[in-house]
Every structure is written in C-alpha cells, then in structure tokens.
Design a protein around this motif. Structure first.
Motif, PDB file in Angstrom:
ATOM      1  N   ILE A  79       0.488  -1.260   0.033  1.00 12.95           N
ATOM      2  CA  ILE A  79      -0.135  -0.207  -0.170  1.00 12.95           C
ATOM      3  C   ILE A  79       0.903   1.123   0.116  1.00 12.95           C
ATOM      4  O   ILE A  79       0.591   2.180  -0.670  1.00 12.95           O
ATOM      5  CB  ILE A  79      -0.808   0.061   1.445  1.00 12.95           C
ATOM      6  N   GLY A  80       2.027   1.269   0.941  1.00 13.38           N
ATOM      7  CA  GLY A  80       2.731   2.482   0.947  1.00 13.38           C
ATOM      8  C   GLY A  80       3.390   2.966  -0.354  1.00 13.38           C
ATOM      9  O   GLY A  80       3.417   3.875  -1.027  1.00 13.38           O
ATOM     10  N   PRO A  81       4.072   1.832  -1.071  1.00 14.51           N
ATOM     11  CA  PRO A  81       4.599   2.231  -2.470  1.00 14.51           C
ATOM     12  C   PRO A  81       3.537   2.570  -3.674  1.00 14.51           C
ATOM     13  O   PRO A  81       3.809   3.301  -4.322  1.00 14.51           O
ATOM     14  CB  PRO A  81       5.460   0.838  -2.932  1.00 14.51           C
TER      15      PRO A  81
ATOM     16  N   VAL B 124      10.701   0.776  -7.928  1.00 18.19           N
ATOM     17  CA  VAL B 124      10.092   0.232  -6.930  1.00 18.19           C
ATOM     18  C   VAL B 124      10.976  -0.739  -6.374  1.00 18.19           C
ATOM     19  O   VAL B 124      11.366  -1.828  -6.942  1.00 18.19           O
ATOM     20  CB  VAL B 124       8.633  -0.036  -6.631  1.00 18.19           C
ATOM     21  N   LEU B 125      11.595  -0.615  -4.993  1.00 14.47           N
ATOM     22  CA  LEU B 125      12.372  -1.929  -4.655  1.00 14.47           C
ATOM     23  C   LEU B 125      11.443  -2.975  -4.268  1.00 14.47           C
ATOM     24  O   LEU B 125      10.653  -2.860  -3.306  1.00 14.47           O
ATOM     25  CB  LEU B 125      13.137  -1.162  -3.283  1.00 14.47           C
ATOM     26  N   SER B 126      11.638  -3.797  -4.919  1.00 16.85           N
ATOM     27  CA  SER B 126      11.100  -5.429  -4.660  1.00 16.85           C
ATOM     28  C   SER B 126      11.793  -6.273  -4.088  1.00 16.85           C
ATOM     29  O   SER B 126      12.891  -6.021  -3.437  1.00 16.85           O
ATOM     30  CB  SER B 126      10.225  -5.778  -5.874  1.00 16.85           C
TER      31      SER B 126
ATOM     32  N   VAL C   4       2.944  -5.713  -4.620  1.00 24.69           N
ATOM     33  CA  VAL C   4       3.565  -4.549  -5.107  1.00 24.69           C
ATOM     34  C   VAL C   4       3.981  -4.875  -6.573  1.00 24.69           C
ATOM     35  O   VAL C   4       3.850  -3.807  -7.227  1.00 24.69           O
ATOM     36  CB  VAL C   4       4.623  -4.000  -4.241  1.00 24.69           C
ATOM     37  N   ASN C   5       4.337  -5.977  -6.820  1.00 24.16           N
ATOM     38  CA  ASN C   5       4.753  -6.017  -8.254  1.00 24.16           C
ATOM     39  C   ASN C   5       3.625  -5.805  -9.141  1.00 24.16           C
ATOM     40  O   ASN C   5       3.784  -5.168 -10.369  1.00 24.16           O
ATOM     41  CB  ASN C   5       5.310  -7.548  -8.604  1.00 24.16           C
ATOM     42  N   GLN C   6       2.676  -6.361  -8.835  1.00 22.30           N
ATOM     43  CA  GLN C   6       1.002  -6.138  -9.599  1.00 22.30           C
ATOM     44  C   GLN C   6       0.834  -4.635  -9.784  1.00 22.30           C
ATOM     45  O   GLN C   6       0.416  -4.242 -10.835  1.00 22.30           O
ATOM     46  CB  GLN C   6       0.067  -6.920  -8.929  1.00 22.30           C
ATOM     47  N   ILE C   7       1.014  -4.040  -8.559  1.00 24.98           N
ATOM     48  CA  ILE C   7       0.889  -2.367  -8.544  1.00 24.98           C
ATOM     49  C   ILE C   7       1.590  -1.977  -9.641  1.00 24.98           C
ATOM     50  O   ILE C   7       1.186  -0.809 -10.473  1.00 24.98           O
ATOM     51  CB  ILE C   7       1.053  -1.704  -7.164  1.00 24.98           C
TER      52      ILE C   7
END
Length: 221
Positions: A95-97, A118-120, A144-147
């Motif tokens: 949510i943050g990223p 984005v750091l994943s 977050v990868n999907q985002i």
C-alpha cells in the motif's frame, strides 16, 4: 542536470542510492520518515511530503519496505500466520509504494525518458518460490509487483518514455536484513546502489512494467 528523487532516503539502500546518484552528477532530493516525517502508509502524509516538491525528476526511486514490522518475524509456515502481522506487511510493502506511485506520477516529465523504480524482492516471485515460508512478506512483494505492472500500463499512455519497474537489489547487508543473512552472500549497500543505478540508466522503454534484478535479468512473476 538530471534530477533523482529517493523515497526512503535515510535507510541503508536509500542513503546509498542518494550517494550514488550524487556521485554520477544527479541533483538528488531524498525524503524519509526520519528526515521529513513521511509515513508511506498514510496517504495524507504522502500527499503532504510529495506535494512540497517542485519541478520534475528523471528518476523516482522508492526504497521503502520492511521485513519485520513491530517485531513480527517472517513466518516459517502457514501455521504461524497472524492477521495483524500480514496486514502490517501489506501496509508497508504494497500500500505504501502504491500511494507513492499515485502521488509521484505528477513529478515525472512527459517529454523525455524517465524511470520510476520500486524496490521489490526476488522472494516476491510466485514462479520462483521453491522454499515456501515468509508468506506475508512474499505476498506483499508479489502484490506490489502487480501495482507496478498496472501503473506502468497507465503511465505508458501519458508518459511515452517512462519506464516503471520493480527491482530486486540482491542480498544487501543492512540492518533490515542482517540477522537473516546466515550463510547467504551479501553485498554492501554501496555496491547494491551502484548496480541498481546501472540498471536504471540502462533500462529501455520497452522494459517498462517488468521485474528485474541488479544485473538486469528478468525475474518471473
């Protein structure tokens, strides 16, 4: 002079990224919780801190994330799943990223090449998961990868030369990871930062929406 914005600039990787961008001649702006009161899980905070920024940035790098939140260690099995710990992981790592992406998009130039990274983490790869465990952290990184993937599609409609990607830095020796390193080889933050900036500078628009490691090798979803 190109400009770079680093979110999470006071952390191990974030501070090293600031130093590396500066070394390469970028005008660097860094924001973080300790420097600016930025709480990426609170949209009002994200909007306020990023709203202060003016001009455009050729690079926006989000280095925020957490392996532990409030002392909750990664699970070794599904039997250890805890609803609050899982919710906390998603708040910080997904949510943050996502909120940062929402409010940082206006800072990207539309007419020249830009990178929003984005750091994943490789453990967020569903296809590469052969060990199990670490369920909340893995799931939050997969999310977050999907985002990133969805944001890349949308940005491509308005920012033709924008490259929006998820990046895996490798195993980095920071306070974030130190007690989990064990026998795994790790690099210092300065080495990781140099590798990541190499990737950022080498990415092409056709690679937007992808998931890459520190050597620009694509990681399976």
């Amino acid at each position: 002079m190109k400009r770079a914005l680093v979110i999470g600039a006071s952390g191990g990787i974030g501070s090293a990224m600031c130093a590396e961008f500066t070394r390469r001649g970028y005008d660097v702006v860094g924001v973080s919780r300790s420097l600016d009161g930025l709480d990426v899980t609170d949209e009002a905070s994200v909007a306020e801190v990023l709203g202060r920024l003016e001009g455009q940035f050729e690079v926006v790098f989000n280095a925020t994330g957490a392996l532990e939140v409030d002392g909750a260690a990664p699970e070794k099995s599904v039997r250890q799943l805890d609803a609050k710990a899982m919710s906390d992981q998603f708040a910080v790592n997904c949510i943050g990223p996502a909120l940062v992406l929402k409010h940082a998009a206006r800072l990207l130039p539309k007419e020249v090449r830009s990178v929003l990274a984005v750091l994943s983490a490789r453990v967020g790869s569903i296809g590469d998961n052969r060990l199990g465990g670490w369920h909340s952290y893995r799931a939050s990184k997969a999310a977050v990868n999907q985002i990133v993937r969805g944001a890349a599609i949308e940005l491509g409609r308005t920012h033709k030369d924008c490259i929006c990607v998820a990046l895996h830095p490798g195993t980095v020796a920071t306070e974030f990871t130190r007690k989990y390193l064990g026998r795994h080889p790790a690099v210092e933050p300065e080495v990781a930062a140099a590798r990541l900036v190499d990737v950022i500078e080498g990415l092409q628009p056709a690679q937007s929406g992808g998931f890459y490691d520190y050597a620009m090798k694509e990681i399976p979803w």
